[in-house]
Design a protein around this motif. Structure first.
Motif, PDB file in Angstrom:
ATOM      1  N   MET A  25      68.983  48.013 105.457  1.00 36.58           N
ATOM      2  CA  MET A  25      70.273  48.247 104.464  1.00 36.58           C
ATOM      3  C   MET A  25      70.260  49.542 104.083  1.00 36.58           C
ATOM      4  N   ARG A  26      69.208  50.166 103.902  1.00 35.72           N
ATOM      5  CA  ARG A  26      69.309  51.752 103.717  1.00 35.72           C
ATOM      6  C   ARG A  26      69.933  52.652 104.936  1.00 35.72           C
ATOM      7  N   VAL A  27      69.308  52.133 106.006  1.00 29.99           N
ATOM      8  CA  VAL A  27      69.742  52.807 107.213  1.00 29.99           C
ATOM      9  C   VAL A  27      71.097  52.243 107.531  1.00 29.99           C
ATOM     10  N   ALA A  28      71.463  51.331 107.591  1.00 25.34           N
ATOM     11  CA  ALA A  28      73.154  51.155 107.493  1.00 25.34           C
ATOM     12  C   ALA A  28      73.960  51.705 106.597  1.00 25.34           C
ATOM     13  N   ALA A  29      73.488  51.720 105.325  1.00 24.37           N
ATOM     14  CA  ALA A  29      74.329  52.295 104.331  1.00 24.37           C
ATOM     15  C   ALA A  29      74.263  53.777 104.606  1.00 24.37           C
ATOM     16  N   GLU A  30      73.538  54.654 104.991  1.00 25.46           N
ATOM     17  CA  GLU A  30      73.356  55.921 105.229  1.00 25.46           C
ATOM     18  C   GLU A  30      74.114  56.327 106.485  1.00 25.46           C
ATOM     19  N   ALA A  31      73.982  55.214 107.678  1.00 19.86           N
ATOM     20  CA  ALA A  31      74.810  55.665 108.695  1.00 19.86           C
ATOM     21  C   ALA A  31      76.452  55.665 108.618  1.00 19.86           C
ATOM     22  N   VAL A  32      76.946  54.871 107.503  1.00 22.94           N
ATOM     23  CA  VAL A  32      78.435  55.117 107.434  1.00 22.94           C
ATOM     24  C   VAL A  32      78.483  55.742 106.275  1.00 22.94           C
ATOM     25  N   ASN A  33      77.545  56.518 105.380  1.00 21.16           N
ATOM     26  CA  ASN A  33      77.889  57.114 104.229  1.00 21.16           C
ATOM     27  C   ASN A  33      78.301  56.112 103.042  1.00 21.16           C
ATOM     28  N   TRP A  47      72.577  51.829  88.168  1.00 14.94           N
ATOM     29  CA  TRP A  47      71.540  52.053  89.161  1.00 14.94           C
ATOM     30  C   TRP A  47      72.496  52.535  90.450  1.00 14.94           C
ATOM     31  N   ALA A  48      71.918  53.446  91.045  1.00 14.82           N
ATOM     32  CA  ALA A  48      72.794  53.979  92.337  1.00 14.82           C
ATOM     33  C   ALA A  48      71.900  54.429  93.344  1.00 14.82           C
ATOM     34  N   THR A  49      72.360  54.283  94.538  1.00 15.12           N
ATOM     35  CA  THR A  49      71.566  54.825  95.684  1.00 15.12           C
ATOM     36  C   THR A  49      71.348  56.346  95.575  1.00 15.12           C
ATOM     37  N   ASN A  50      70.144  56.952  96.219  1.00 18.97           N
ATOM     38  CA  ASN A  50      69.883  58.225  96.098  1.00 18.97           C
ATOM     39  C   ASN A  50      71.274  59.054  96.438  1.00 18.97           C
ATOM     40  N   ALA A  51      71.640  58.506  97.600  1.00 14.31           N
ATOM     41  CA  ALA A  51      73.060  59.281  98.141  1.00 14.31           C
ATOM     42  C   ALA A  51      74.114  59.481  97.165  1.00 14.31           C
ATOM     43  N   ARG A  52      74.301  58.338  96.597  1.00 12.89           N
ATOM     44  CA  ARG A  52      75.304  58.355  95.394  1.00 12.89           C
ATOM     45  C   ARG A  52      74.901  59.229  94.294  1.00 12.89           C
ATOM     46  N   ARG A  53      73.666  59.270  93.715  1.00 16.25           N
ATOM     47  CA  ARG A  53      73.331  60.261  93.008  1.00 16.25           C
ATOM     48  C   ARG A  53      73.391  61.444  93.286  1.00 16.25           C
ATOM     49  N   ALA A  54      73.010  61.841  94.481  1.00 17.20           N
ATOM     50  CA  ALA A  54      73.037  63.452  94.879  1.00 17.20           C
ATOM     51  C   ALA A  54      74.522  63.857  95.164  1.00 17.20           C
ATOM     52  N   LEU A  55      75.733  62.911  95.437  1.00 16.35           N
ATOM     53  CA  LEU A  55      76.879  63.207  95.605  1.00 16.35           C
ATOM     54  C   LEU A  55      77.566  63.566  94.137  1.00 16.35           C
ATOM     55  N   LEU A  56      76.850  62.840  93.153  1.00 18.48           N
ATOM     56  CA  LEU A  56      77.380  63.060  91.746  1.00 18.48           C
ATOM     57  C   LEU A  56      76.917  64.242  91.041  1.00 18.48           C
ATOM     58  N   GLY A  57      75.715  64.598  91.799  1.00 19.77           N
ATOM     59  CA  GLY A  57      74.914  65.993  91.324  1.00 19.77           C
ATOM     60  C   GLY A  57      73.971  65.254  90.035  1.00 19.77           C
ATOM     61  N   LEU A  58      73.512  64.017  90.280  1.00 21.10           N
ATOM     62  CA  LEU A  58      72.428  63.731  89.335  1.00 21.10           C
ATOM     63  C   LEU A  58      71.324  63.642  89.802  1.00 21.10           C
ATOM     64  N   PRO A  59      70.195  63.678  89.010  1.00 23.55           N
ATOM     65  CA  PRO A  59      68.823  63.712  89.613  1.00 23.55           C
ATOM     66  C   PRO A  59      68.516  62.280  90.080  1.00 23.55           C
ATOM     67  N   ALA A  60      67.333  62.400  90.868  1.00 29.77           N
ATOM     68  CA  ALA A  60      67.100  60.926  91.662  1.00 29.77           C
ATOM     69  C   ALA A  60      66.666  59.968  90.759  1.00 29.77           C
ATOM     70  N   SER A  61      66.393  60.231  89.389  1.00 29.67           N
ATOM     71  CA  SER A  61      65.945  59.019  88.563  1.00 29.67           C
ATOM     72  C   SER A  61      66.467  59.369  87.308  1.00 29.67           C
ATOM     73  N   ILE A 131      80.327  48.890  96.046  1.00 30.51           N
ATOM     74  CA  ILE A 131      79.837  50.028  97.212  1.00 30.51           C
ATOM     75  C   ILE A 131      81.053  51.246  96.883  1.00 30.51           C
ATOM     76  N   SER A 132      80.653  52.241  97.409  1.00 25.37           N
ATOM     77  CA  SER A 132      81.665  53.387  97.483  1.00 25.37           C
ATOM     78  C   SER A 132      81.433  54.106  98.714  1.00 25.37           C
ATOM     79  N   ILE A 133      82.677  54.655  99.306  1.00 24.47           N
ATOM     80  CA  ILE A 133      82.734  55.488 100.588  1.00 24.47           C
ATOM     81  C   ILE A 133      83.434  56.439 100.455  1.00 24.47           C
ATOM     82  N   ASP A 134      82.955  57.652 100.869  1.00 29.16           N
ATOM     83  CA  ASP A 134      83.886  58.709 100.947  1.00 29.16           C
ATOM     84  C   ASP A 134      85.370  58.830 102.049  1.00 29.16           C
TER      85      ASP A 134
END
Length: 175
Positions: A25-33, A47-61, A131-134
């Motif tokens: 699931m992680r690989v598939a989600a990362e493949a399509v952003n 709770w959000a995936t690390n990709a979402r947290r990074a996009l929002l500029g939030l810490p990993a935890s 889910i959210s996608i750019d």
């Protein structure tokens, strides 16, 4: 001395299968952003995936509240997104929304979000999953297509005026 033995092979196998599934699931989600998120309504904690947290500029935890997310939206989109979320909670219907997200570096990105309400045992809304996608590239392409259509329309009008003026000039010169 008293002892007992328990065969945990099945439990270990299930744990490994779960880890494998999560990795796929992680690989598939990362493949399509794709960003995956869950909002616990009772705790106001997202709770959000690390990709979402990074996009929002939030810490990993750490805790993310709904307002932490809302304050990162474009000001013109905040009320509409709040309204969409509230409607989904009160009507128990799935929702989707497009909005602009302002990144910490000031760049504006378009996002598309889809989600659904999930209930607790007493049938009260307990959490939202989504889910959210750019979609920034799609929005830019739509804007360029709209500009191209406007330019084509303008050029068509100019060409028509040219043809009409040529026709009028011919008629005046050749009565």
């Amino acid at each position: 001395y008293i002892g007992s033995c328990v065969d945990v092979t099945e439990l270990v196998n299930k744990d490994q299968a779960l880890q494998d599934s999560e990795e796929r699931m992680r690989v598939a989600a990362e493949a399509v952003n794709l960003s995956i998120w869950e909002w616990d309504l009772s705790k106001d904690e997202i709770w959000a995936t690390n990709a979402r947290r990074a996009l929002l500029g939030l810490p990993a935890s750490g805790k993310i509240a709904l307002e932490d997310f809302i304050c990162r939206l474009h000001p013109d989109d905040r009320d509409r997104v709040r309204h969409t979320i509230n409607d989904a909670i009160h009507t128990s219907e799935d929702f989707d929304s497009e909005y602009r997200l302002i990144l910490p570096d000031g760049i504006v990105r378009w996002m598309s979000t889809r989600g659904s309400v999930h209930f607790d045992d007493s049938r009260k809304p307990a959490r939202l999953l989504g889910i959210s996608i750019d979609i920034t590239e799609r929005k830019q392409a739509e804007l360029e297509a709209q500009q191209d259509r406007a330019e084509l329309s303008h050029l068509s009008r100019v060409a028509l005026i040219g043809e009409m003026s040529a026709s009028i000039a011919h008629e005046l010169n050749q009565p």
